[in-house]
Design an enzyme around this catalytic site. Structure first.
Site, mmCIF file in Angstrom:
data_model
loop_
_atom_site.group_PDB
_atom_site.id
_atom_site.type_symbol
_atom_site.label_atom_id
_atom_site.label_comp_id
_atom_site.label_asym_id
_atom_site.label_seq_id
_atom_site.Cartn_x
_atom_site.Cartn_y
_atom_site.Cartn_z
ATOM 1 N N SER A 10 0.740 -1.057 -0.060
ATOM 2 C CA SER A 10 -0.230 0.279 -0.151
ATOM 3 C C SER A 10 1.052 1.383 0.173
ATOM 4 O O SER A 10 0.353 2.397 -0.463
ATOM 5 C CB SER A 10 -0.695 0.076 0.881
ATOM 6 O OG SER A 10 -0.233 -0.042 2.301
ATOM 7 N N CYS A 49 3.168 -6.261 9.813
ATOM 8 C CA CYS A 49 2.652 -5.267 8.791
ATOM 9 C C CYS A 49 3.495 -5.239 8.922
ATOM 10 O O CYS A 49 5.056 -4.745 8.980
ATOM 11 C CB CYS A 49 2.474 -4.111 9.245
ATOM 12 S SG CYS A 49 2.396 -2.767 8.604
ATOM 13 N N THR A 50 4.199 -4.825 7.593
ATOM 14 C CA THR A 50 5.828 -4.883 5.821
ATOM 15 C C THR A 50 6.107 -3.308 6.970
ATOM 16 O O THR A 50 7.397 -3.103 6.413
ATOM 17 C CB THR A 50 5.760 -4.644 5.185
ATOM 18 O OG1 THR A 50 4.500 -4.192 4.813
ATOM 19 C CG2 THR A 50 4.895 -5.729 4.774
ATOM 20 N N GLY A 67 -5.408 -0.031 6.332
ATOM 21 C CA GLY A 67 -5.249 -1.250 7.282
ATOM 22 C C GLY A 67 -6.526 -1.075 7.694
ATOM 23 O O GLY A 67 -7.116 -1.362 8.228
ATOM 24 N N CYS A 116 2.612 -7.137 1.189
ATOM 25 C CA CYS A 116 2.019 -5.963 2.105
ATOM 26 C C CYS A 116 0.689 -7.657 3.306
ATOM 27 O O CYS A 116 0.420 -7.958 2.472
ATOM 28 C CB CYS A 116 1.040 -5.481 1.697
ATOM 29 S SG CYS A 116 -0.699 -4.020 3.179
HETATM 30 N N1 DGL Z 1 1.654 -2.488 5.158
HETATM 31 C C1 DGL Z 1 0.864 -3.556 5.137
HETATM 32 C C2 DGL Z 1 0.853 -4.489 5.358
HETATM 33 O O1 DGL Z 1 1.930 -4.794 5.367
HETATM 34 C C3 DGL Z 1 -0.577 -2.016 5.465
HETATM 35 C C4 DGL Z 1 -0.169 -0.734 5.613
HETATM 36 C C5 DGL Z 1 -0.986 -0.370 5.566
HETATM 37 O O2 DGL Z 1 -2.609 -0.021 6.379
HETATM 38 O O3 DGL Z 1 -1.348 0.378 4.200
HETATM 39 O O4 DGL Z 1 0.228 -4.800 6.096
#
Ligand code: DGL
Length: 276
Positions: free
Chosen positions: A13, A194-195, A45, A75
């Site tokens: 994202s 969450c990355t 999210g 993600c």
């Molecule tokens: N980086 C995304 C993940 O691993 C989420 C970030 C978002 O909320 O856009 O869940």
């Protein structure tokens, strides 16, 4: 179907997937990569299942159109809410010879070697936690484990706004750590599901007792991808090998370049794209 080769697509994202890309490139430097951050529509999210699915599918189709034969959803929110439907329904229609992989399964495979007592804490976006994807995957692979998920609505905005190492972040990190450990004081392994969260790692580490392991996904996903490519020569042969990485964002490229440098520790020149 085509015999042409293309870069490995890496989708998130926003900036979070860069923590995955960094480790994948370290482990598999020979391939080309095309990173796509949908920053203009992040965070995902708090979004509904339907919206995350629609945005993720658009991104995957775009990366396929740019020649990717394999796309990693770097993600957790997209992996939780869109991966299965894309794998089971959309790929058939788009091109059954292409592949889309996520980050949840490889992470869950790993925890069996880390946890001593089977009490697992999961920090993720509200979307990932509400989907219960980790609970279900852990239940499948490690039926005796106890999983406690905890959503952290403020952590992605902190990272996306470049606040992850600022003093204000401490309040939000400590608050969520305390709530998770109150919900299950026996947790001995925490997954940063969450990355984006590896950017908050040093603050999280500060508030999590030292005997609790904290798992970041980058190395785990990189190792799992290396293993996948070895087991699937038909996919591996479709991945071009020039050692390059290109970056695409739906936000302003200058802004993306500035914040991305915090993740990658080197400068990049991203291009802006628009998805209808
Ligand atoms: N980086 C995304 C993940 O691993 C989420 C970030 C978002 O909320 O856009 O869940």
């Amino acid at each position: 179907m085509t015999d042409a080769t293309g870069p490995i697509g890496v989708f998130d994202s926003g900036y979070g997937g860069l923590t995955i890309l960094k480790e994948i490139r370290r482990r598999l430097p020979q391939y080309d990569y095309l990173y796509f951050g949908d920053n203009a529509r992040a965070p995902y999210g708090n979004r509904s299942f339907e919206i995350v699915y629609r945005f993720t599918l658009q991104a995957v189709e775009y990366l396929f159109a740019r020649g990717c034969r394999l796309v990693i959803l770097a993600c957790n929110t997209a992996s939780a809410k869109a991966l299965r439907t894309i794998q089971q329904n959309d790929l058939k229609r788009i091109d059954p010879s292409r592949r889309v992989l996520g980050v949840i399964r490889p992470t869950v495979e790993q925890i069996g070697t880390v946890s001593r007592n089977g009490h697992i804490g999961v920090f993720g976006t509200p979307g990932t936690i509400i989907s219960r994807s980790y609970d279900m995957e852990i239940e499948k692979l490690h039926p005796s484990f106890v999983t406690t998920g905890h959503g952290c609505p403020m952590w992605v905005p902190l990272v996306e706004n470049g606040e992850s190492d600022k003093p204000g972040a401490d309040y939000f990190v400590k608050q969520e750590v305390d709530l998770l450990l109150k919900a299950d004081p026996m947790v001995d392994t925490i997954i940063l599901a969450c990355t984006h969260y590896p950017l908050l790692y040093s603050k999280i580490r500060q508030y999590v007792p030292g005997d609790i392991s904290i798992l970041c996904q980058g190395e785990i996903v990189a190792e799992s991808l290396a293993d996948y490519l070895e087991r699937h020569p038909e996919i591996e042969s479709g991945c071009s090998k020039g050692g390059n990485a290109e970056f695409l964002t739906t936000e302003h490229p200058g802004k993306f370049a500035d914040i991305a440098s915090l993740f990658l520790e080197h400068d990049i020149t991203p291009a802006q794209i628009t998805l209808e």
